[in-house]
Design a protein around this motif. Structure first.
Motif, PDB file in Angstrom:
ATOM      1  N   LEU A 187      -5.847 -21.009  10.916  1.00 42.03           N
ATOM      2  CA  LEU A 187      -5.416 -20.461   9.628  1.00 42.03           C
ATOM      3  C   LEU A 187      -4.315 -19.422   9.822  1.00 42.03           C
ATOM      4  N   GLU A 188      -4.419 -18.638  10.887  1.00 40.74           N
ATOM      5  CA  GLU A 188      -3.406 -17.622  11.181  1.00 40.74           C
ATOM      6  C   GLU A 188      -2.014 -18.254  11.304  1.00 40.74           C
ATOM      7  N   ALA A 189      -1.946 -19.462  11.813  1.00 40.15           N
ATOM      8  CA  ALA A 189      -0.666 -20.133  12.038  1.00 40.15           C
ATOM      9  C   ALA A 189      -0.095 -20.761  10.769  1.00 40.15           C
ATOM     10  N   ARG A 190      -0.874 -20.793   9.696  1.00 42.09           N
ATOM     11  CA  ARG A 190      -0.395 -21.358   8.440  1.00 42.09           C
ATOM     12  C   ARG A 190       0.407 -20.312   7.650  1.00 42.09           C
ATOM     13  N   THR A 191       0.968 -20.747   6.539  1.00 46.77           N
ATOM     14  CA  THR A 191       1.805 -19.848   5.735  1.00 46.77           C
ATOM     15  C   THR A 191       1.252 -19.654   4.329  1.00 46.77           C
ATOM     16  N   ASP A 192      -0.055 -19.704   4.177  1.00 49.23           N
ATOM     17  CA  ASP A 192      -0.651 -19.543   2.852  1.00 49.23           C
ATOM     18  C   ASP A 192      -0.302 -18.183   2.260  1.00 49.23           C
ATOM     19  N   ARG A 193      -0.108 -18.163   0.960  1.00 49.69           N
ATOM     20  CA  ARG A 193       0.222 -16.926   0.245  1.00 49.69           C
ATOM     21  C   ARG A 193      -0.975 -16.024   0.071  1.00 49.69           C
ATOM     22  N   ILE A 194      -2.155 -16.618  -0.156  1.00 46.99           N
ATOM     23  CA  ILE A 194      -3.342 -15.847  -0.526  1.00 46.99           C
ATOM     24  C   ILE A 194      -4.573 -16.660  -0.190  1.00 46.99           C
ATOM     25  N   TYR A 195      -5.676 -15.965   0.156  1.00 44.08           N
ATOM     26  CA  TYR A 195      -6.965 -16.619   0.341  1.00 44.08           C
ATOM     27  C   TYR A 195      -7.895 -16.199  -0.790  1.00 44.08           C
ATOM     28  N   PRO A 202      -9.668 -11.353  -3.407  1.00 46.48           N
ATOM     29  CA  PRO A 202      -8.693 -12.202  -2.726  1.00 46.48           C
ATOM     30  C   PRO A 202      -8.052 -11.481  -1.546  1.00 46.48           C
ATOM     31  N   VAL A 203      -7.726 -12.241  -0.522  1.00 42.64           N
ATOM     32  CA  VAL A 203      -7.078 -11.697   0.672  1.00 42.64           C
ATOM     33  C   VAL A 203      -5.577 -11.902   0.495  1.00 42.64           C
ATOM     34  N   THR A 204      -4.858 -10.815   0.229  1.00 37.15           N
ATOM     35  CA  THR A 204      -3.451 -10.912  -0.153  1.00 37.15           C
ATOM     36  C   THR A 204      -2.490 -10.902   1.036  1.00 37.15           C
ATOM     37  N   GLU A 205      -2.985 -10.573   2.220  1.00 35.06           N
ATOM     38  CA  GLU A 205      -2.189 -10.666   3.449  1.00 35.06           C
ATOM     39  C   GLU A 205      -2.976 -11.511   4.452  1.00 35.06           C
ATOM     40  N   PRO A 206      -3.045 -12.809   4.184  1.00 30.59           N
ATOM     41  CA  PRO A 206      -3.997 -13.648   4.942  1.00 30.59           C
ATOM     42  C   PRO A 206      -3.712 -13.753   6.429  1.00 30.59           C
ATOM     43  N   GLN A 207      -2.440 -13.873   6.816  1.00 34.73           N
ATOM     44  CA  GLN A 207      -2.154 -14.010   8.246  1.00 34.73           C
ATOM     45  C   GLN A 207      -2.546 -12.733   8.996  1.00 34.73           C
ATOM     46  N   ALA A 208      -2.249 -11.586   8.394  1.00 31.32           N
ATOM     47  CA  ALA A 208      -2.625 -10.312   9.021  1.00 31.32           C
ATOM     48  C   ALA A 208      -4.138 -10.188   9.118  1.00 31.32           C
ATOM     49  N   ARG A 209      -4.838 -10.665   8.105  1.00 32.03           N
ATOM     50  CA  ARG A 209      -6.305 -10.599   8.149  1.00 32.03           C
ATOM     51  C   ARG A 209      -6.853 -11.480   9.260  1.00 32.03           C
TER      52      ARG A 209
END
Length: 287
Positions: A187-195, A202-209
């Motif tokens: 998931l970290e490698a994806r570019t999703d906007r939000i989880y 909601p997780v608004t900084e998903p890659q950082a999380r």
């Protein structure tokens, strides 16, 4: 609870099941308009079923039900909702589905099974890459073997794998720390906007999380290895008491399950040893 609109085409209904393990309650998501998809119907509470149905607009109907994983706070209401609406249930499989060979080989001595919905069975099994009304299925085991995430445009329903309020419980053999690392890194490698997670905001900084969760788990791993070098051979419960010094006593059993998950992962990677088959009370030795 009344539904909340999170963004166009997405509503949320929170179940009234708050606890130290569920935070404010399980999040049920209603995706779309007209013919909608319900993600994670939640616990077996008639009031929550009523709340989901009340959240539908006039002339709307539930067309499909998706389940991220079969824990008792996510899946039991799927069948009553299906019976009330005629919608089929989609999931990876039943609660004993999909365990890795390592987890399958552990047997009964490792314990586990906390919160598992043993009666769960989907109407249709779904797998990696399937697309259901614009929602793409991702297989993301770790918190549980049958855990899925669902990509919807540039948003992702992350279930209990990635949440903002807490790390996930990983309790073998249903949970698998090796797979947890792999799934979160994916998931970290994806570019999703939000989880949109199973619990919490909601997780608004998903890659950082995702990055933070991996770092947190690696820190725990290092603490376990250091504790084994310091205090010598030890069991998961002993290590949890040694490491989780800021955790309420009532949560120490869950902490011990997380430690055991780390120990099994470390054992698989030949970083530690234990005599005989792995059990919940096995004595682990530093390599």
């Amino acid at each position: 609870m009344q539904s909340e609109t999170l963004e166009p085409g997405l509503r949320r209904v929170t179940a009234n099941n708050p606890s130290p393990m569920t935070y404010t309650g399980t999040q049920t998501y209603i995706v779309g308009e007209g013919e909608v998809i319900v993600i994670d119907p939640g616990p077996s509470e008639p009031a929550h079923l009523d709340a989901i149905l009340a959240a539908l607009h006039p002339a709307e109907r539930v067309a499909k039900i998706l389940v991220t994983h079969s824990h008792l706070d996510h899946s039991p209401l799927a069948r009553p909702l299906a019976e009330a609406t005629g919608a089929p249930i989609f999931a990876a499989g039943s609660s004993d589905w999909g365990k890795s060979p390592v987890m399958t080989a552990l047997g009964d001595g490792v314990g586990g099974g906390e919160g598992v919905d043993a009666a769960f069975s989907p109407d249709e099994q779904i797998s990696e890459g399937d697309v259901i009304e614009g929602i793409t299925v991702l297989e993301t085991p770790g918190h549980m073997a049958n855990h899925l995430s669902f990509a919807w445009g540039d948003a992702l329903f992350s279930g209990d794998l990635v949440m903002g309020w807490s790390t996930s419980l990983v309790s073998p053999p249903d949970g698998d720390m090796t797979e947890f690392f792999t799934s979160v890194a994916r998931l970290e490698a994806r570019t999703d906007r939000i989880y949109y997670p199973g619990h919490g905001d909601p997780v608004t900084e998903p890659q950082a999380r995702c990055t933070a969760l991996i770092a947190h788990r690696r820190t725990r791993e290092a603490q376990i290895l250091e504790a084994l070098r310091t205090i010598g051979p030890a069991r998961a419960e002993t290590l949890a008491r040694h490491i989780y010094t800021d955790v309420a006593p009532a949560l120490l059993p869950a902490a011990a399950r997380n430690v055991l998950a780390h120990l099994i992962d470390l054992h698989t990677r030949a970083r530690i040893t234990t005599p005989g088959p792995i059990r919940a009370d096995s004595l682990f030795h530093p390599d």
